[in-house]
Design an enzyme around this catalytic site. Structure first.
Site, mmCIF file in Angstrom:
data_model
loop_
_atom_site.group_PDB
_atom_site.id
_atom_site.type_symbol
_atom_site.label_atom_id
_atom_site.label_comp_id
_atom_site.label_asym_id
_atom_site.label_seq_id
_atom_site.Cartn_x
_atom_site.Cartn_y
_atom_site.Cartn_z
ATOM 1 N NE ARG A 60 -75.739 11.957 -30.802
ATOM 2 C CZ ARG A 60 -75.305 11.044 -29.922
ATOM 3 N NH1 ARG A 60 -74.182 10.409 -30.139
ATOM 4 N NH2 ARG A 60 -76.001 10.780 -28.843
ATOM 5 C CB CYS A 127 -71.587 5.312 -21.907
ATOM 6 S SG CYS A 127 -72.056 5.673 -23.614
ATOM 7 C CG ASP A 196 -71.401 13.571 -24.735
ATOM 8 O OD1 ASP A 196 -71.163 13.413 -25.937
ATOM 9 O OD2 ASP A 196 -71.512 12.627 -23.935
HETATM 10 C C1 RUB Z 1 -71.101 8.722 -25.535
HETATM 11 C C2 RUB Z 1 -70.758 9.391 -24.238
HETATM 12 C C3 RUB Z 1 -69.303 9.527 -23.923
HETATM 13 C C4 RUB Z 1 -68.840 10.928 -24.304
HETATM 14 C C5 RUB Z 1 -67.327 11.051 -24.275
HETATM 15 O O1 RUB Z 1 -72.446 8.940 -25.914
HETATM 16 O O2 RUB Z 1 -71.599 9.863 -23.504
HETATM 17 O O3 RUB Z 1 -69.066 9.356 -22.561
HETATM 18 O O4 RUB Z 1 -69.297 11.254 -25.609
HETATM 19 O O5 RUB Z 1 -66.733 10.276 -25.290
HETATM 20 P P1 RUB Z 1 -72.929 8.526 -27.387
HETATM 21 P P2 RUB Z 1 -65.238 10.569 -25.751
HETATM 22 O O6 RUB Z 1 -72.569 7.097 -27.577
HETATM 23 O O7 RUB Z 1 -74.409 8.780 -27.382
HETATM 24 O O8 RUB Z 1 -72.212 9.433 -28.374
HETATM 25 O O9 RUB Z 1 -64.404 10.467 -24.524
HETATM 26 O O10 RUB Z 1 -64.953 9.494 -26.754
HETATM 27 O O11 RUB Z 1 -65.202 11.946 -26.339
#
Ligand code: RUB
Length: 308
Positions: A60, A127, A196
């Site tokens: 990714r 999300c 991210d």
């Molecule tokens: C998930 C997403 C989350 C961040 C943070 O996207 O955008 O908001 O990754 O997640 P995908 P965390 O489902 O495409 O991976 O707080 O768990 O690090």
């Protein structure tokens, strides 16, 4: 399929999702692979390991937390004065240290975020972010009584994971379709999303639709926060590298579309700093203006070895 191949597969197919989980599994997979490598010398070992690291990095493209930790592992191995035989043991130590630090950081973020949630408020999220989930569950456990509105997050419906986790925790939760954000944002008191990527100009890269939520929050005058560990900072953006936005398979959007139809399926979008009130981090609330300074102060290793 061995553990390494399974992790690669599951990250690519978003079965393992969210920046934190992606980084955690990637480091576990590299650790597993390091125990299988047969090499003639330390250099030979590192060359082989670097190839596996690269396979993980390419699963990714918009995941600097994973890139940072894998680079940190490789850097420490190169610098250390150990024999080939001792390498897996050192990876073990670094990986465990990373996982421990991430858990500790997330607990701090949960505590800071939970303090920000008052009784009878409505929190909007998008999300599925394990970091945001940590905050909401901690606030609920602390006795705060509030509600959550969240999106379903097409096309992969990570909102369903959010819905399951929150309802299981007993938190009153309403899920809406993504395009209803501006209709229901009026009911919210604050928005909190994950992250991210944090870029050098303090922008936030997160699940597609995050920018829409930030703009909607601004329009109704409620604060917009991103909850994140600071090593999601992408050091290469300091030198002008533009973070790649992962484009996913159009089939995720429509399995059998009409021929000649073009479908675009970006995984993430970019929210500029002027729409973000603060990042909720392991160092407390950090404004976009000061995020780079805090990162270079607390996480100097992220910047090590980064060249123009
Ligand atoms: C998930 C997403 C989350 C961040 C943070 O996207 O955008 O908001 O990754 O997640 P995908 P965390 O489902 O495409 O991976 O707080 O768990 O690090």
């Amino acid at each position: 399929m061995d553990f390494f191949a399974k992790v690669v597969n599951d990250i690519k197919s978003v079965k393992i999702q969210g920046a934190t989980n992606v980084a955690k599994y990637a480091v576990r997979a590299l650790k597993w692979k390091s125990q299988k490598i047969r090499a003639k010398s330390k250099i030979d070992f590192l060359i082989k390991l670097e190839k596996y690291k690269q396979i993980l990095v390419e699963t990714r493209p918009t995941e600097p937390l994973m890139r940072n930790i894998l680079r940190y592992v490789m850097f420490n191995l190169r610098e250390s004065d150990i024999t080939t035989k001792e390498i897996p043991r050192l990876i073990d130590i670094i990986a465990d240290e990373f996982l421990f630090n991430m858990n500790e950081a997330k607990e701090k973020i949960s505590a800071v975020g939970a303090n920000m949630i008052k009784n009878h408020t409505v929190v909007f999220t998008h999300c599925h972010s394990s970091t945001v989930m940590g905050i909401l569950k901690k606030a609920w456990k602390d006795g705060k009584r509030f509600e959550v509105i969240h999106t379903e997050s097409r096309p992969l419906y990570q909102g369903h994971i959010t819905a399951k986790e929150l309802t299981k925790a007993g938190i009153p939760t309403t899920m809406i379709v993504d395009s209803a954000i501006s209709t229901y944002i009026k009911k919210a008191d604050m928005a909190i999303v994950g992250a991210d990527v944090i870029t050098a100009d303090s922008s936030l890269i997160n699940k597609i639709g995050t920018l829409y939520l930030a703009l909607a929050s601004k329009r109704v005058n409620i604060p917009f926060f991103s909850a994140t560990v600071l090593p999601k900072f992408d050091p290469e953006t300091i030198f002008g590298r533009v973070e790649e936005i992962e484009m996913r398979d159009p089939k995720e959007v429509w399995k059998n579309p009409p021929k000649k139809l073009k479908i675009l399926n970006p995984a993430f979008d970019i929210t500029p700093r002027n729409l973000i009130n603060a990042y909720i981090t392991e160092e407390g609330l950090v404004t976009p203006e000061s995020v780079s300074e805090v990162i270079s102060d607390k996480y100097s290793w992220i910047l090590r070895g980064i060249k123009i």
